[in-house]
Design a protein around this motif. Structure first.
Motif, PDB file in Angstrom:
ATOM      1  N   ASP A 142       0.825  -1.218   0.000  1.00  0.00           N
ATOM      2  CA  ASP A 142       0.000   0.000   0.000  1.00  0.00           C
ATOM      3  C   ASP A 142       0.859   1.268   0.000  1.00  0.00           C
ATOM      4  N   ASP A 143       2.164   1.099  -0.073  1.00  0.00           N
ATOM      5  CA  ASP A 143       3.106   2.225  -0.191  1.00  0.00           C
ATOM      6  C   ASP A 143       3.056   3.153   1.023  1.00  0.00           C
ATOM      7  N   GLU A 144       2.843   2.566   2.203  1.00  0.00           N
ATOM      8  CA  GLU A 144       2.729   3.410   3.415  1.00  0.00           C
ATOM      9  C   GLU A 144       4.085   3.864   3.938  1.00  0.00           C
ATOM     10  N   GLY A 146       6.923   3.970   1.683  1.00  0.00           N
ATOM     11  CA  GLY A 146       7.786   4.177   0.505  1.00  0.00           C
ATOM     12  C   GLY A 146       8.484   2.874   0.140  1.00  0.00           C
ATOM     13  N   GLU A 147       9.489   2.965  -0.705  1.00  0.00           N
ATOM     14  CA  GLU A 147      10.211   1.752  -1.133  1.00  0.00           C
ATOM     15  C   GLU A 147      11.055   1.216   0.028  1.00  0.00           C
TER      16      GLU A 147
END
Ligand code: NAI
Ligand code: NAD
Ligand code: ISE
Length: 337
Positions: A142-144, A146-147
């Protein structure tokens, strides 16, 4: 329909899996068991009151016309032989990790399964079924945070028996991280190095403990995994993901917090059976459902092979002390999900 199971190996986890398939899960029945220690096989059948035949060896279980599918829970060195025999018999097989003791052995299983033309193998990598790991993966997907840039992990057992040696920290223990971290990061390993800190007094001559395994992945993520199998205090699995905008940590197992005797305390588990009890239930229910439907979807022979390719590089790195390459060939289309 009831899936009729044959179980080979009735030690610690074999007995646990027989119990859950007979008493907890739906849609299966254990009809045949075998162990080189026949008394152990007879013991579990009688303790659980099962109507299951006790066979003298695993190949008779695989050949039995009463058996639809296999569970292989015997010692690590026997997995390849029994899994290949199950494929030759055209029967679905749930094989405990590691799929084989080397990448070469896993490759023979992959090749046999592809030649058969249909997936028949699920490997006992249960962590992707664990609610905590699934929640951690959701945070990443969910990209909470970042990478992912770095992972700090630990795999600690309170103690191991005298027959557990330095290589088994990789093939028997780290193999779980080798699988679950690929799944978590959707990445593959590029290099690995193993370093040995000062050893604990609680170990023995044939086991260097603890060990630290350092990976670089294809995307450039740096991962450190501490393996400490005589840590004395508990069974403790840690995984922390450092992302570009935040940090996500594997949840601790639920435990009542107590304020008592001037201390604030929560319990730490001591046994892998308890730590992943729900995940084992979910992975085996999935195997039963999928084998009954005729299409396996859980951790595949390719996943078993990929983990073993990395394990072989770790074993080389244990010996050399150098940074070793992890060279995983491209995944055959047969395993595309
Ligand atoms: P264990 O030593 O308690 O049981 C192994 C059993 O296999 C023994 O009863 C032994 O007599 C039997 N056995 C060995 N060779 C055999 C053969 N040729 N035919 C039939 N039986 C044979 O070991 P444990 O802890 O139950 O581990 C068994 C397997 O399960 C191992 O491969 C281990 O890596 C895996 N395992 C997986 C776990 C997980 O979290 N997924 C946890 C613990 C073990
Ligand atoms: P264990 O030593 O308690 O049991 C192994 C059993 O296999 C023993 O009873 C032994 O007699 C039997 N056995 C050995 N060779 C056999 C053969 N040729 N035919 C039939 N039986 C044979 O070990 P365990 O802790 O139960 O582990 C069993 C397997 O499960 C291992 O491969 C281990 O890696 C795996 N395991 C996985 C997890 C997990 O978390 N997924 C946990 C524990 C064990
Ligand atoms: C055992 O075989 C397992 O698979 C456990 O999950 C792991 O924690 C332990 O180190 C192994 O010996």
């Amino acid at each position: 329909m009831t899936l009729k199971l044959g179980v080979i190996g009735t030690g610690a986890i074999g007995q646990e899996h027989i119990r859950r398939c007979s008493k907890v899960l739906q849609g299966a029945k254990v009809v045949a068991v075998s162990d080189i220690n026949t008394e152990s096989a007879k013991g579990i059948v009688s303790r659980l009151g099962l109507e299951a035949e006790v066979f003298a060896n695993g190949h008779e279980v695989i050949a039995s016309s009463a058996v639809d599918a296999l569970i292989v829970t015997s010692w690590d060195p026997t997995h390849e032989e029994f899994t290949l025999a199950a494929i030759a018999a055209g029967k679905p097989v749930f094989c405990e990790k590691p799929l084989a003791l080397s990448a070469e052995g896993c490759r023979r299983i992959v090749d046999a399964e592809i030649a058969y033309g249909k997936r028949l193998v699920q490997v006992g990598f249960m962590r992707p079924y664990d609610a905590g790991y699934r929640a951690l993966k959701k945070v990443i997907v969910d990209d909470e945070i970042g990478e992912p840039l770095m992972l700090h992990c630990a795999h600690r057992n309170p103690t191991v028996p005298e027959n557990y040696t330095t290589d088994m920290a990789i093939t028997n223990t780290l193999i779980h991280e080798l699988d679950v971290l690929r799944w978590l990061t959707e990445d593959d390993y590029k290099t690995v190095q193993v370093v040995f800190p000062r050893s604990t007094k609680k170990t023995h001559a044939r086991l260097r403990d603890p060990q630290v395994v350092l990976f670089e992945t294809q995307k450039g993520i740096r991962i450190d995994v501490e393996i400490f199998v005589n840590c004395a205090y508990g069974y403790d699995i840690q995984c922390e993901v450092i992302g570009e905008t935040g940090i996500a940590k594997l949840p601790e197992p639920a435990s009542v917090q107590m304020r008592k005797d001037a201390k604030l305390a929560t319990t730490i588990l001591t046994d892998w059976k308890d730590r992943f009890i729900d995940a084992y239930d979910v992975e085996l229910q999935a195997f039963i459902n999928d084998a009954t439907a005729g299409e396996l979807q859980g951790p595949s022979a390719w996943d078993g092979y990929a983990a073993s390719v990395a394990a072989d590089a770790c074993l080389k790195a244990q010996e050399s002390g150098a940074i070793e390459a992890v060279e995983l060939p491209p995944r055959p289309a047969f395993y595309n999900r």
